[in-house]
Design a protein around this motif. Structure first.
Motif, PDB file in Angstrom:
ATOM      1  N   TYR A  84       0.836  -1.199   0.000  1.00 54.34           N
ATOM      2  CA  TYR A  84       0.000   0.000   0.000  1.00 54.34           C
ATOM      3  C   TYR A  84       0.876   1.256   0.000  1.00 54.34           C
ATOM      4  O   TYR A  84       0.649   2.197  -0.772  1.00 54.34           O
ATOM      5  CB  TYR A  84      -0.921  -0.012   1.226  1.00 54.34           C
ATOM      6  N   THR A  85       1.890   1.252   0.859  1.00 55.34           N
ATOM      7  CA  THR A  85       2.786   2.406   0.964  1.00 55.34           C
ATOM      8  C   THR A  85       3.527   2.646  -0.348  1.00 55.34           C
ATOM      9  O   THR A  85       3.731   3.804  -0.752  1.00 55.34           O
ATOM     10  CB  THR A  85       3.806   2.183   2.100  1.00 55.34           C
ATOM     11  N   ALA A  86       3.903   1.550  -1.033  1.00 56.21           N
ATOM     12  CA  ALA A  86       4.632   1.685  -2.298  1.00 56.21           C
ATOM     13  C   ALA A  86       3.806   2.374  -3.373  1.00 56.21           C
ATOM     14  O   ALA A  86       4.352   2.965  -4.313  1.00 56.21           O
ATOM     15  CB  ALA A  86       5.069   0.304  -2.781  1.00 56.21           C
ATOM     16  N   LEU A  87       2.478   2.308  -3.250  1.00 54.09           N
ATOM     17  CA  LEU A  87       1.591   2.891  -4.263  1.00 54.09           C
ATOM     18  C   LEU A  87       1.016   4.248  -3.853  1.00 54.09           C
ATOM     19  O   LEU A  87       0.191   4.807  -4.581  1.00 54.09           O
ATOM     20  CB  LEU A  87       0.443   1.920  -4.557  1.00 54.09           C
ATOM     21  N   GLU A  88       1.413   4.751  -2.727  1.00 53.45           N
ATOM     22  CA  GLU A  88       0.897   6.056  -2.288  1.00 53.45           C
ATOM     23  C   GLU A  88       1.595   7.172  -3.057  1.00 53.45           C
ATOM     24  O   GLU A  88       2.707   7.581  -2.723  1.00 53.45           O
ATOM     25  CB  GLU A  88       1.120   6.234  -0.779  1.00 53.45           C
ATOM     26  N   VAL A  89       0.966   7.638  -4.103  1.00 54.04           N
ATOM     27  CA  VAL A  89       1.506   8.728  -4.916  1.00 54.04           C
ATOM     28  C   VAL A  89       0.442   9.799  -5.101  1.00 54.04           C
ATOM     29  O   VAL A  89      -0.757   9.540  -4.969  1.00 54.04           O
ATOM     30  CB  VAL A  89       1.971   8.223  -6.301  1.00 54.04           C
ATOM     31  N   ASN A  90       0.900  11.016  -5.410  1.00 60.00           N
ATOM     32  CA  ASN A  90      -0.024  12.099  -5.741  1.00 60.00           C
ATOM     33  C   ASN A  90       0.296  12.596  -7.142  1.00 60.00           C
ATOM     34  O   ASN A  90       0.707  11.819  -7.988  1.00 60.00           O
ATOM     35  CB  ASN A  90       0.041  13.208  -4.684  1.00 60.00           C
ATOM     36  N   THR A  91       0.134  13.880  -7.383  1.00 62.76           N
ATOM     37  CA  THR A  91       0.385  14.436  -8.715  1.00 62.76           C
ATOM     38  C   THR A  91       1.277  15.670  -8.600  1.00 62.76           C
ATOM     39  O   THR A  91       1.610  16.124  -7.497  1.00 62.76           O
ATOM     40  CB  THR A  91      -0.938  14.852  -9.390  1.00 62.76           C
ATOM     41  N   SER A  92       1.629  16.214  -9.743  1.00 61.70           N
ATOM     42  CA  SER A  92       2.357  17.488  -9.757  1.00 61.70           C
ATOM     43  C   SER A  92       1.419  18.608  -9.307  1.00 61.70           C
ATOM     44  O   SER A  92       0.197  18.428  -9.232  1.00 61.70           O
ATOM     45  CB  SER A  92       2.895  17.783 -11.157  1.00 61.70           C
ATOM     46  N   LYS A  93       1.989  19.747  -9.006  1.00 64.44           N
ATOM     47  CA  LYS A  93       1.224  20.858  -8.425  1.00 64.44           C
ATOM     48  C   LYS A  93       0.062  21.302  -9.308  1.00 64.44           C
ATOM     49  O   LYS A  93      -1.005  21.677  -8.800  1.00 64.44           O
ATOM     50  CB  LYS A  93       2.171  22.030  -8.152  1.00 64.44           C
ATOM     51  N   TYR A  94       0.257  21.289 -10.624  1.00 61.42           N
ATOM     52  CA  TYR A  94      -0.780  21.765 -11.538  1.00 61.42           C
ATOM     53  C   TYR A  94      -2.099  21.045 -11.311  1.00 61.42           C
ATOM     54  O   TYR A  94      -3.171  21.659 -11.364  1.00 61.42           O
ATOM     55  CB  TYR A  94      -0.328  21.573 -12.990  1.00 61.42           C
ATOM     56  N   TRP A  95      -2.022  19.756 -11.032  1.00 60.29           N
ATOM     57  CA  TRP A  95      -3.246  18.955 -10.933  1.00 60.29           C
ATOM     58  C   TRP A  95      -3.924  19.084  -9.575  1.00 60.29           C
ATOM     59  O   TRP A  95      -5.024  18.546  -9.398  1.00 60.29           O
ATOM     60  CB  TRP A  95      -2.932  17.494 -11.236  1.00 60.29           C
ATOM     61  N   GLU A  96      -3.341  19.828  -8.672  1.00 63.49           N
ATOM     62  CA  GLU A  96      -4.004  20.054  -7.384  1.00 63.49           C
ATOM     63  C   GLU A  96      -5.263  20.893  -7.553  1.00 63.49           C
ATOM     64  O   GLU A  96      -6.203  20.770  -6.754  1.00 63.49           O
ATOM     65  CB  GLU A  96      -3.041  20.726  -6.412  1.00 63.49           C
ATOM     66  N   ASP A  97      -5.298  21.749  -8.579  1.00 59.32           N
ATOM     67  CA  ASP A  97      -6.501  22.553  -8.825  1.00 59.32           C
ATOM     68  C   ASP A  97      -7.001  22.394 -10.271  1.00 59.32           C
ATOM     69  O   ASP A  97      -7.586  23.306 -10.847  1.00 59.32           O
ATOM     70  CB  ASP A  97      -6.278  24.033  -8.492  1.00 59.32           C
ATOM     71  N   HIS A  98      -6.729  21.232 -10.847  1.00 62.42           N
ATOM     72  CA  HIS A  98      -7.245  20.914 -12.181  1.00 62.42           C
ATOM     73  C   HIS A  98      -7.610  19.431 -12.250  1.00 62.42           C
ATOM     74  O   HIS A  98      -6.942  18.587 -11.644  1.00 62.42           O
ATOM     75  CB  HIS A  98      -6.204  21.209 -13.272  1.00 62.42           C
ATOM     76  N   TYR A  99      -8.673  19.143 -12.994  1.00 59.41           N
ATOM     77  CA  TYR A  99      -9.006  17.762 -13.327  1.00 59.41           C
ATOM     78  C   TYR A  99      -8.744  17.501 -14.810  1.00 59.41           C
ATOM     79  O   TYR A  99      -8.482  16.366 -15.213  1.00 59.41           O
ATOM     80  CB  TYR A  99     -10.469  17.448 -13.008  1.00 59.41           C
ATOM     81  N   ILE A 100      -8.873  18.554 -15.601  1.00 54.28           N
ATOM     82  CA  ILE A 100      -8.547  18.488 -17.026  1.00 54.28           C
ATOM     83  C   ILE A 100      -7.757  19.741 -17.383  1.00 54.28           C
ATOM     84  O   ILE A 100      -7.719  20.716 -16.610  1.00 54.28           O
ATOM     85  CB  ILE A 100      -9.822  18.397 -17.906  1.00 54.28           C
ATOM     86  N   PHE A 101      -7.125  19.729 -18.527  1.00 51.72           N
ATOM     87  CA  PHE A 101      -6.324  20.873 -18.943  1.00 51.72           C
ATOM     88  C   PHE A 101      -7.191  22.116 -19.138  1.00 51.72           C
ATOM     89  O   PHE A 101      -8.272  22.056 -19.721  1.00 51.72           O
ATOM     90  CB  PHE A 101      -5.590  20.569 -20.256  1.00 51.72           C
ATOM     91  N   GLY A 102      -6.693  23.226 -18.633  1.00 54.33           N
ATOM     92  CA  GLY A 102      -7.294  24.519 -18.934  1.00 54.33           C
ATOM     93  C   GLY A 102      -8.504  24.906 -18.123  1.00 54.33           C
ATOM     94  O   GLY A 102      -9.038  26.004 -18.297  1.00 54.33           O
ATOM     95  N   GLN A 103      -8.993  24.046 -17.223  1.00 56.72           N
ATOM     96  CA  GLN A 103     -10.172  24.376 -16.408  1.00 56.72           C
ATOM     97  C   GLN A 103      -9.823  24.211 -14.934  1.00 56.72           C
ATOM     98  O   GLN A 103      -9.670  23.088 -14.456  1.00 56.72           O
ATOM     99  CB  GLN A 103     -11.361  23.483 -16.773  1.00 56.72           C
ATOM    100  N   ALA A 104      -9.697  25.349 -14.259  1.00 56.51           N
ATOM    101  CA  ALA A 104      -9.330  25.327 -12.844  1.00 56.51           C
ATOM    102  C   ALA A 104     -10.493  24.795 -12.005  1.00 56.51           C
ATOM    103  O   ALA A 104     -11.662  24.931 -12.368  1.00 56.51           O
ATOM    104  CB  ALA A 104      -8.943  26.715 -12.377  1.00 56.51           C
ATOM    105  N   SER A 105     -10.173  24.175 -10.896  1.00 56.42           N
ATOM    106  CA  SER A 105     -11.179  23.638  -9.973  1.00 56.42           C
ATOM    107  C   SER A 105     -10.726  23.926  -8.548  1.00 56.42           C
ATOM    108  O   SER A 105      -9.632  24.447  -8.316  1.00 56.42           O
ATOM    109  CB  SER A 105     -11.357  22.133 -10.196  1.00 56.42           C
ATOM    110  N   LYS A 106     -11.548  23.566  -7.583  1.00 56.02           N
ATOM    111  CA  LYS A 106     -11.193  23.769  -6.187  1.00 56.02           C
ATOM    112  C   LYS A 106      -9.938  22.961  -5.851  1.00 56.02           C
ATOM    113  O   LYS A 106      -9.808  21.795  -6.201  1.00 56.02           O
ATOM    114  CB  LYS A 106     -12.354  23.315  -5.294  1.00 56.02           C
ATOM    115  N   LYS A 107      -9.029  23.584  -5.147  1.00 56.17           N
ATOM    116  CA  LYS A 107      -7.747  22.956  -4.850  1.00 56.17           C
ATOM    117  C   LYS A 107      -7.922  21.793  -3.869  1.00 56.17           C
ATOM    118  O   LYS A 107      -8.560  21.926  -2.827  1.00 56.17           O
ATOM    119  CB  LYS A 107      -6.776  23.981  -4.271  1.00 56.17           C
ATOM    120  N   CYS A 108      -7.348  20.654  -4.226  1.00 56.56           N
ATOM    121  CA  CYS A 108      -7.352  19.488  -3.341  1.00 56.56           C
ATOM    122  C   CYS A 108      -6.276  18.519  -3.805  1.00 56.56           C
ATOM    123  O   CYS A 108      -5.887  18.511  -4.973  1.00 56.56           O
ATOM    124  CB  CYS A 108      -8.722  18.805  -3.308  1.00 56.56           C
TER     125      CYS A 108
END
Length: 480
Positions: free
Chosen positions: A361-385
């Protein structure tokens, strides 16, 4: 075998049939011809085998006959159709491939003890329908077990084959229950009865089903390993990437992974921007109209990499977004996959080495780069999480990717007790929740962990859906 005459009129229930058997007749023709007369219609029907009955007993199957033979459920005393007493010492080994149905049986017929093969049919004339009279593999058949005897049969050299007819010698209640299962239109054949089965029997059966399922999953990985010319890195990479599609996007993720070699990604793994540029560029999603500074940077970087490595992207229209929750969008999954490559680099295969659920489980705990913290798709900002790989996703990857990889790896490198370790890990994973598991719950079968849910999924797909009730421990208990 010979001619059969049948005639009937408008609204008549009864019919008159004349059947002439034997004689010189049509034996040399190699085929039976039926002459049928009906009101307003005269026609010829070729049966395909001389003297065979064109109507088989309703709801009888060779599987059921094999079951009663294997388990010695035929009522005694037994005798051949010619009146010789029969005693079964060993029904033999069931053959699932082509050839006789049972190998190495031991049967006494009359005063002679025979060792050889047993063939099973519904009608004895099926021997000819299946062409056994011309097949030398059937020359050493010592007994022909049939539900109903309608014709004497002979081997290729012309030797008669002893026939044991079991019609009337099978428990009617058992046969009736089996036929009910065959005709059942329930979600599973025994839907109205499975809740009454002792839980110990169910658990014992699941303990056999889980290894079957793990073997099936790991064999797919092994085939991929062979197709990749025994390249373990490539196999881990492709299996993991396909798993990141989480069923809906498995195919485009697999195509993406095949479009760019893992060694190329590993060469750039320390530069997350280059990794994302290569993966998103190859995904075809960068070709779509998307505004913003970061997408523009990725496009520029990808064009440089594309020219340098002669890359060809897949069609971005292959990806599914519709009806997915935003956290499951392929853009987010690609970003998470890029982070996984970024974290492991050339050590990607080591992520499967954990011996406990927590380690994997620990080996698979990954997140994303900073851009995707407030995006789900390119060019459309969303609530930061945070867009970390969630619990359900990690559990799914362990079940469908990591454990099959671990099993094949253990076989390749002679790691002991890996199968048991895999099953122990399954018991630590919470029960899956999907349509099939919920349906079982509605029938009173409650799973407590992924070990049990994996067994139930295999039960439904490989036994219930195919109505293999006679091969199922639960079916055997209910049939009797």
């Amino acid at each position: 075998g010979g001619w059969r005459l049948g005639a009937g009129g408008w609204g008549q229930v009864a019919s008159c049939r004349l059947q002439v058997a034997g004689g010189w007749g049509l034996g040399g023709w190699g085929g039976g011809v039926y002459f049928i007369l009906k009101f307003f219609r005269i026609g010829w029907v070729y049966s395909g085998a001389l003297g065979t009955n064109d109507k088989k007993p309703s709801d009888m199957t060779e599987d059921f006959l094999s079951y009663v033979w294997k388990n010695r459920l035929i009522m005694e005393p037994l005798e051949t159709y010619n009146g010789e007493p029969v005693r079964i010492y060993d029904p033999g080994q069931c053959n699932r491939d082509s050839g006789p149905d049972f190998f190495n049986a031991r049967v006494r017929i009359g005063s002679t003890l025979w060792a050889g093969n047993v063939e099973i049919h519904i009608l004895s004339s099926d021997w000819y329908r299946h062409g056994h009279q011309n097949d030398e593999r059937y020359n050493n058949i010592i007994l022909h077990l049939v539900y109903e005897h309608d014709r004497d049969v002979y081997t290729l050299p012309g030797e008669p084959v002893p026939v044991l007819e079991v019609k009337g010698k099978v428990d009617e209640k058992m046969l009736s229950r089996y036929q009910e299962f065959l005709r059942s239109r329930w979600w599973i054949p025994c839907a109205n009865l499975i809740g009454s089965v002792d839980s110990n029997i169910l658990q014992k059966w699941l303990s056999q089903l889980v290894p079957e399922r793990l073997h099936e999953k790991s064999e797919r990985v092994h085939k991929l390993f062979v197709m990749n010319n025994y390249d373990w890195l490539q196999t881990v990479y492709l299996t993991l990437a396909t798993g990141f599609g989480f069923h809906v996007n498995n195919l485009p993720f697999e195509m993406l992974a095949k479009s760019v070699h893992p060694k190329l990604l590993i060469r750039h793994h320390k530069d997350l921007l280059s990794l994302e540029a290569m993966l998103f560029g190859q995904s075809g999603l960068l070709n779509q109209s998307c505004s913003g500074e970061y997408p523009a940077i990725l496009k520029k970087e990808y064009e440089k990499l594309k020219q340098e490595y002669i890359l060809k992207p897949i069609d971005g229209k292959l990806w599914y977004f519709l009806r997915l929750r935003p956290r499951n969008f392929p853009t987010v999954r690609i970003a998470q996959f890029a982070m996984l490559i970024h974290n492991y680099g050339e050590h990607l295969p080591t992520m499967i080495k954990g011996s406990s659920f927590r380690e994997l489980y620990t080996a698979l705990e990954v997140n994303t780069s900073k851009y995707w913290e407030d995006h789900y798709i390119f060019g459309q900002a969303s609530k930061k999480c945070s867009k970390n790989l969630g619990t359900g996703a990690i559990n799914s990857l362990i079940l469908n990717v990591i454990i099959p990889l671990k099993i094949i790896h253990s076989k390749l490198y002679n790691v002991e007790n890996c199968l048991q370790n895999a099953m122990d890990i399954l018991k630590e994973i919470p029960a899956e929740s999907n349509y099939i598991i919920k349906k079982f719950q509605g029938l009173g079968v409650i799973a407590g962990n992924a070990y049990q849910t994996q067994g139930l999924l295999h039960l439904k797909k490989k036994y219930c859906d195919q109505k293999k009730c006679l091969d199922c421990m639960i079916g055997k208990v209910l049939i009797g």
